[in-house]
Write an enzyme that holds these catalytic residues in place. Structure first.
Site, PDB file in Angstrom:
ATOM      1  N   GLU A 102     -49.243  34.857  28.280  1.00 21.87           N
ATOM      2  CA  GLU A 102     -47.826  34.464  28.289  1.00 21.87           C
ATOM      3  C   GLU A 102     -47.363  33.964  26.929  1.00 21.87           C
ATOM      4  O   GLU A 102     -46.306  34.330  26.430  1.00 21.87           O
ATOM      5  CB  GLU A 102     -47.594  33.352  29.327  1.00 21.87           C
ATOM      6  CG  GLU A 102     -47.214  33.839  30.715  1.00 21.87           C
ATOM      7  CD  GLU A 102     -46.153  34.939  30.716  1.00 21.87           C
ATOM      8  OE1 GLU A 102     -45.206  34.852  29.904  1.00 21.87           O
ATOM      9  OE2 GLU A 102     -46.293  35.901  31.501  1.00 21.87           O
ATOM     10  N   GLU A 110     -56.464  42.575  27.303  1.00 20.00           N
ATOM     11  CA  GLU A 110     -55.587  42.524  28.484  1.00 20.00           C
ATOM     12  C   GLU A 110     -54.259  41.927  28.075  1.00 20.00           C
ATOM     13  O   GLU A 110     -54.242  40.918  27.371  1.00 20.00           O
ATOM     14  CB  GLU A 110     -56.204  41.617  29.539  1.00 20.00           C
ATOM     15  CG  GLU A 110     -56.922  42.360  30.627  1.00 20.00           C
ATOM     16  CD  GLU A 110     -57.512  41.386  31.631  1.00 20.00           C
ATOM     17  OE1 GLU A 110     -56.707  40.687  32.293  1.00 20.00           O
ATOM     18  OE2 GLU A 110     -58.748  41.285  31.685  1.00 20.00           O
ATOM     19  N   ALA A 129     -20.545  -2.683  -2.439  1.00 19.78           N
ATOM     20  CA  ALA A 129     -19.823  -2.451  -1.187  1.00 19.78           C
ATOM     21  C   ALA A 129     -20.119  -1.057  -0.642  1.00 19.78           C
ATOM     22  O   ALA A 129     -20.167  -0.094  -1.405  1.00 19.78           O
ATOM     23  CB  ALA A 129     -18.324  -2.610  -1.432  1.00 19.78           C
ATOM     24  N   LYS A 138     -21.913   5.359 -18.026  1.00 19.16           N
ATOM     25  CA  LYS A 138     -22.815   4.439 -18.713  1.00 19.16           C
ATOM     26  C   LYS A 138     -23.961   4.063 -17.801  1.00 19.16           C
ATOM     27  O   LYS A 138     -23.752   3.583 -16.703  1.00 19.16           O
ATOM     28  CB  LYS A 138     -22.067   3.162 -19.098  1.00 19.16           C
ATOM     29  CG  LYS A 138     -21.059   3.380 -20.182  1.00 19.16           C
ATOM     30  CD  LYS A 138     -20.278   2.108 -20.423  1.00 19.16           C
ATOM     31  CE  LYS A 138     -18.886   2.460 -20.899  1.00 19.16           C
ATOM     32  NZ  LYS A 138     -17.851   1.761 -20.178  1.00 19.16           N
ATOM     33  N   ASP A 176     -11.579   5.251  -6.495  1.00 17.06           N
ATOM     34  CA  ASP A 176     -10.397   6.082  -6.682  1.00 17.06           C
ATOM     35  C   ASP A 176     -10.248   6.367  -8.186  1.00 17.06           C
ATOM     36  O   ASP A 176     -10.439   5.464  -8.999  1.00 17.06           O
ATOM     37  CB  ASP A 176      -9.154   5.344  -6.166  1.00 17.06           C
ATOM     38  CG  ASP A 176      -7.908   6.186  -6.345  1.00 17.06           C
ATOM     39  OD1 ASP A 176      -7.613   6.980  -5.438  1.00 17.06           O
ATOM     40  OD2 ASP A 176      -7.257   6.082  -7.407  1.00 17.06           O
ATOM     41  N   PRO A 223     -16.755   4.414  -2.746  1.00 20.27           N
ATOM     42  CA  PRO A 223     -17.565   3.315  -3.262  1.00 20.27           C
ATOM     43  C   PRO A 223     -19.073   3.565  -3.204  1.00 20.27           C
ATOM     44  O   PRO A 223     -19.834   2.742  -3.696  1.00 20.27           O
ATOM     45  CB  PRO A 223     -17.183   2.157  -2.345  1.00 20.27           C
ATOM     46  CG  PRO A 223     -16.806   2.821  -1.061  1.00 20.27           C
ATOM     47  CD  PRO A 223     -16.174   4.128  -1.431  1.00 20.27           C
ATOM     48  N   MET A 279     -14.678  -5.367 -12.112  1.00 16.30           N
ATOM     49  CA  MET A 279     -15.362  -5.588 -13.397  1.00 16.30           C
ATOM     50  C   MET A 279     -15.329  -7.062 -13.790  1.00 16.30           C
ATOM     51  O   MET A 279     -15.142  -7.399 -14.960  1.00 16.30           O
ATOM     52  CB  MET A 279     -14.701  -4.736 -14.504  1.00 16.30           C
ATOM     53  CG  MET A 279     -14.886  -3.249 -14.266  1.00 16.30           C
ATOM     54  SD  MET A 279     -14.134  -2.228 -15.533  1.00 16.30           S
ATOM     55  CE  MET A 279     -12.446  -2.176 -14.993  1.00 16.30           C
ATOM     56  N   ASP A 295     -19.752   9.958 -12.909  1.00 16.75           N
ATOM     57  CA  ASP A 295     -19.972   8.619 -13.434  1.00 16.75           C
ATOM     58  C   ASP A 295     -21.271   8.029 -12.917  1.00 16.75           C
ATOM     59  O   ASP A 295     -21.789   8.449 -11.891  1.00 16.75           O
ATOM     60  CB  ASP A 295     -18.849   7.693 -12.960  1.00 16.75           C
ATOM     61  CG  ASP A 295     -17.618   7.843 -13.821  1.00 16.75           C
ATOM     62  OD1 ASP A 295     -17.733   8.438 -14.892  1.00 16.75           O
ATOM     63  OD2 ASP A 295     -16.550   7.360 -13.397  1.00 16.75           O
TER      64      ASP A 295
END
Ligand code: SAH
Length: 475
Positions: free
Chosen positions: A22, A44, A418, A272, A305, A227, A389, A250
């Site tokens: 099988e 078989e 975050a 950076k 953003d 973020p 910053m 970045d």
């Protein structure tokens, strides 16, 4: 066993299944999804295998196959369900370098059989390196639902047109855009609905149009990557990444986000990083212009953003000046993500009517003077300051706020990383921050939220907020 997926072609010697029971029948049936014929070594065999043999799909060969029977096979499945025999076959196959699978005996296998979603030309193979077969089955069920049953027809039609398209539609971005339009547009819809004639006509027209068109002009998308948490990417951002020839990104953009980029895309870090060379803004602008002028689809991927303290405005100016088409894809900015994570509303009818986005550094890395701000007016209450910053200047900023008349007890929330796995939050007061900024233990990137909203009870939902007073007491 961690495995690498490949698709095997069966245009040489047939694959071999050892065993006639099988299990062997199940594996033979699976191989016959793609193999023109399968050799089965057994004396078989089941009724099904006999029937396959009568139909010419299976050739029965003698049991106990040896080196000569295994050599040159694209793959072998040992399914005699006899441990000794399966091990023997596996050992020979391995010695010959023939890929071998023994069902449910991963230690004998040199390859794994995936869960398969079959749409003819389109095959999806799912593997979990044997760690979670049930998960693979669930994924398969999901894909079965998601993938249109007529996807095969779409792939076949595209295959038919490939030659003509290669001849007539200029290679590179123009051709890729042509195919994207086919798969996303009316032609694909027509064929999935079963209207092949309409689909053909649409593709013919599209070829005529693309053949006569100027080579595609490059353009730049300034894309907000959010973020850090890839779940916070927009659909537009993902689509832009999937279509990009070049991605300039970045330092703050993480790997989980970059993974969405088209595999062939050239990924260029420009941000950076400590100890590494970083490009000056003018150099970044020049790179953007160079790649776009070469007709490439360029994505400039920026943390958060693109237009919040991201120097996106300067890039936009440079590109416009060079006559290059630009599109902006907004992103979730760090301050908004931080507030969401803490469950504090940045505006609130009772305690915050305005939100001010501030940079904690002047251009050139100086401490901020905030000369452009009427701090005394902001000190009057119902205002929230969102500082970016500001890690190294937090103390100086808080002092300036105290001087301007901010209440020493006004709450401040600092949120580091975050939306990332290593997110950290600290609750303090303006006086705390002014007096002992180092006690916050803040590392970049972090945002600071100054205002009554930082003290709203909702923020208490998050348990790892430490009031600075509490920290001091414990120290
Ligand atoms: N355009 C970005 C901001 C770039 S300026 C945005 O919209 O988010 C870089 C500053 O952003 C950092 O110094 C820090 O203040 C903030 N920042 C970026 N990612 C952050 C994150 N995951 N958590 C906290 N602050 C972050």
């Amino acid at each position: 066993m961690r495995t690498f997926p490949i698709f095997v072609s069966f245009d040489g010697k047939p694959p071999l299944v050892v065993g006639g029971g099988e299990l062997a029948a199940v594996k033979t049936r699976l191989l016959l999804m793609r193999a023109p014929s399968v050799d089965v070594a057994a004396d078989e065999v089941t009724k099904e295998l006999t029937k396959f043999a009568e139909q010419g799909l299976v050739t029965l060969i003698a049991p106990l196959p040896g080196i000569d029977q295994l050599r040159g096979r694209p793959l072998v499945i040992a399914a005699t369900e006899n441990d000794e025999e399966d091990s023997r076959v596996a050992a020979i196959a391995r010695a010959l370098g023939v890929p071998v699978n023994v069902p449910d005996r991963p230690e004998l296998c040199s390859f794994a059989l995936p869960a398969i979603v079959d749409r003819g030309e389109v095959t999806v193979a799912i593997g979990t390196s044997a760690a979670a077969p049930v998960l693979a089955q669930r994924l398969r069920a999901w894909l079965e639902r998601e993938l249109h049953p007529r996807l095969d027809a779409l792939a076949r039609l595209a295959g038919e047109f490939r030659g003509v398209v290669a001849k007539r539609v200029p290679t590179g971005p123009t051709r890729r855009k042509f195919w994207e339009a086919v798969f996303e547009g009316a032609a694909a819809e027509a064929i999935l609905e079963g209207d092949e004639a309409k689909a053909r006509a649409l593709i013919d027209t599209a070829i005529d149009e693309a053949a006569g068109s100027e080579p595609a002009k490059g353009r730049v998308l300034l894309v907000g990557a959010g973020p850090g948490d890839p779940e916070l990417l927009t659909m537009k951002a993902i689509r832009a990444l999937k279509a990009a020839d070049v991605v300039l990104y970045d330092r703050l953009v993480g790997d989980a986000v970059l993974e969405h980029a088209r595999r062939e895309a050239e990924l260029i870090p420009v941000g950076k990083a400590k100890g590494a060379h970083s490009l000056k803004q003018a150099e970044i602008n020049a790179l953007l212009i160079k790649h776009a002028s070469a007709g490439k689809a360029v994505v400039r991927l920026k943390g958060g953003d693109p237009f919040i303290f991201g120097r996106g405005g300067e890039e936009l100016d440079a590109l416009r000046e060079a006559g290059i088409a630009v599109e902006i894809v907004p992103g979730v900015t760090a301050g908004i993500a931080a507030a969401a994570s803490l469950q504090i509303p940045l505006t609130h009818r009772d305690v915050s009517r305005t939100v001010t986005f501030l940079s904690g550094h002047e251009a050139g890395g100086e401490e901020p003077s905030f000369e452009h701000l009427d701090l005394a007016a902001l000190a009057g209450g119902k205002n929230t300051l969102l500082v970016y910053m500001g890690v190294s200047t937090a103390g100086a900023i808080a002092k300036r706020l105290l001087d301007a008349g901010f209440a020493p007890t006004l709450p401040v929330l600092a949120v580091e990383n975050a939306s990332r796995d290593d997110e950290r939050r600290v609750l303090a007061t303006v006086a705390d921050v002014a007096g002992h900024p180092e006690r916050l233990g803040l590392k970049s990137p972090a945002v600071l939220i100054f205002g009554e909203v930082a003290g709203l009870p909702a923020s208490g939902i998050v348990e790892d907020i430490l009031a600075l007073e509490e920290v001091k007491r414990r120290a």
